[in-house]
Every structure is written in structure tokens, then in C-alpha cells.
Design a protein around this motif. Structure first.
Motif, PDB file in Angstrom:
ATOM      1  N   LYS A 118     -23.256  40.955  36.294  1.00  0.00           N
ATOM      2  CA  LYS A 118     -24.056  39.217  36.288  1.00  0.00           C
ATOM      3  C   LYS A 118     -26.061  39.571  36.089  1.00  0.00           C
ATOM      4  O   LYS A 118     -26.040  39.039  36.136  1.00  0.00           O
TER       5      LYS A 118
ATOM      6  N   ASN B 182     -28.440  30.172  39.749  1.00  0.00           N
ATOM      7  CA  ASN B 182     -29.123  29.590  38.439  1.00  0.00           C
ATOM      8  C   ASN B 182     -30.331  30.660  39.368  1.00  0.00           C
ATOM      9  O   ASN B 182     -31.790  30.032  40.152  1.00  0.00           O
TER      10      ASN B 182
ATOM     11  N   SER C 179     -27.600  35.206  50.510  1.00  0.00           N
ATOM     12  CA  SER C 179     -26.324  34.016  49.221  1.00  0.00           C
ATOM     13  C   SER C 179     -27.208  32.660  49.419  1.00  0.00           C
ATOM     14  O   SER C 179     -26.934  32.292  50.650  1.00  0.00           O
TER      15      SER C 179
ATOM     16  N   ALA D 256     -24.214  36.149  43.009  1.00  0.00           N
ATOM     17  CA  ALA D 256     -24.240  35.547  43.712  1.00  0.00           C
ATOM     18  C   ALA D 256     -24.780  35.655  44.720  1.00  0.00           C
ATOM     19  O   ALA D 256     -24.750  34.855  45.909  1.00  0.00           O
TER      20      ALA D 256
ATOM     21  N   ASN E 131     -28.219  36.418  37.632  1.00  0.00           N
ATOM     22  CA  ASN E 131     -27.382  35.013  38.226  1.00  0.00           C
ATOM     23  C   ASN E 131     -26.331  35.817  39.020  1.00  0.00           C
ATOM     24  O   ASN E 131     -25.139  34.794  38.515  1.00  0.00           O
TER      25      ASN E 131
ATOM     26  N   ALA F  37     -24.785  27.021  46.468  1.00  0.00           N
ATOM     27  CA  ALA F  37     -25.173  27.000  44.855  1.00  0.00           C
ATOM     28  C   ALA F  37     -24.724  27.376  43.575  1.00  0.00           C
ATOM     29  O   ALA F  37     -24.659  28.797  43.838  1.00  0.00           O
ATOM     30  N   LYS F  38     -24.545  27.514  42.714  1.00  0.00           N
ATOM     31  CA  LYS F  38     -23.869  28.062  42.002  1.00  0.00           C
ATOM     32  C   LYS F  38     -25.369  28.950  40.845  1.00  0.00           C
ATOM     33  O   LYS F  38     -26.121  28.345  40.811  1.00  0.00           O
TER      34      LYS F  38
END
Length: 183
Positions: free
Chosen positions: A103, A157, A151, A131, A129, A154-155
Motif C-alpha cells: 500500500k 487516506n 496508526s 495502515a 495509504n 480511520a481508513k
């Protein structure tokens, strides 16, 4: 029929008296509190300075969770004693970093060496993006090993959380610079 058509046209022109303009561009405005640090007070084999506004959850085995509630982020600190297994600990820490390679757009390492305080380690900044945006490990190479991971709740972004990452990165650098082994 003609009267209804004239009435509809008249209503359209009468109701549209407001000029419609495109909305101006908005800029994200984030305000972070001024940084004040305090020395971490735990019974573990290490100590360092943390942000006063952060919440510390002391877990077993000298593991910590340093929470940033306003930023919806946490810095997870794990401690492991070195028992003739430094190579294994380093390999495990680096595997966790490069697990984010799928990612991540880029992984940038930075090494730390302070021979006077016996603090040796690396910090990895992970852009994209993933983790976790920052991971690090620190050791004295003979007795103690710490691994940290940042971390967000939230997702991921990356563009949105970039200012928060930069803010917390300063705290992580302060943690590394002020780290002292107690034994």
C-alpha cells in the motif's frame, strides 16, 4: 394553454433573482496545541519524554499505548528484552515495516546512533495509504529492544492525515532523542 405557458415562464424568471457563483476553494485548517513535554513515569527499563496532552496506557511487559485523542491516533510501543536474539528482533521489526510495501508509495528509513546513551535504531516513514505511517525500533544492542508503530483510527487516506503525521513525527523524534535505559 398559452396563459399557463406564460405563467410558468414568468415564475421561472421571477424566482431566479439570485446570482449563482461557484463556491471558493476551501483549505483544511488544523490547529495543534503548543508542544509541552514531560518525562514518562513508568516502572519499566526505559524512560523518555512524551507530549503532555497524550494519554498513556501502561500495559504488561512494559508495553505502552500513547494515545492522541484529538488526532484519533495512537503510538504503540512494544518492549522485548534482548536475550542473544538481536538479529531476530531486528529482522522481525523490519518485516513489519515492509509488510506495508503493497500500500505504500515510499518507505524512507532514517538511522539513529547515540553511543554515549547506547541508543541505536531506525525510523521508517511510510508514505501512501498504509495502515501505519511511521514505524521505528530502538535498542541498546545487548539488553533492551523497543519497537513503535503509529496508526490512526480511520481508513488510511494519506493526504488527509499528513499534517497529523508530521505533528506526531516530532514527538517520535523527541522520544528517540530523550530515550534513556534504566539498567
Amino acid at each position: 394553454m398559452r396563459n399557463i405557458f406564460i405563467l410558468i415562464i414568468s415564475l421561472i424568471f421571477i424566482s431566479c433573482n439570485e446570482i449563482v457563483l461557484p463556491k471558493p476553494k476551501a483549505y483544511l485548517s488544523l490547529e495543534y496545541p503548543k508542544k509541552e513535554y514531560k518525562k514518562l513515569e513508568i516502572s519499566g527499563p526505559y524512560t523518555f519524554e512524551i507530549l503532555k496532552a497524550a494519554k498513556v496506557i501502561d500495559a504488561k511487559n512494559y508495553w505502552l499505548k500513547i494515545r492522541y485523542p484529538k488526532l484519533k491516533a495512537s503510538l504503540d510501543i512494544t518492549y522485548r528484552p534482548v536475550e542473544n536474539n538481536i538479529k531476530e528482533l531486528l529482522t522481525e521489526a523490519e518485516k513489519l515495516v515492509f509488510k506495508h510495501a503493497l500500500k505504500a508509495e515510499q518507505i524512507t528509513p532514517k538511522d539513529f546512533i547515540d553511543t554515549n546513551k547506547r541508543v541505536f535504531g531506525s525510523l521508517y516513514e511510510i508514505t501512501g495509504n498504509a495502515a501505519s505511517q511511521i514505524q521505528f525500533h530502538i535498542t541498546d544492542s545487548t539488553t533492551n529492544f523497543i519497537k513503535g508503530s503509529l496508526s490512526f483510527y480511520a481508513k488510511p487516506n494519506y493526504d488527509s492525515i499528513l499534517p497529523a503525521v508530521a505533528y506526531i513525527k516530532e514527538d517520535i523524534l523527541r522520544l528517540i532523542e530523550t530515550l534513556e535505559w534504566k539498567n
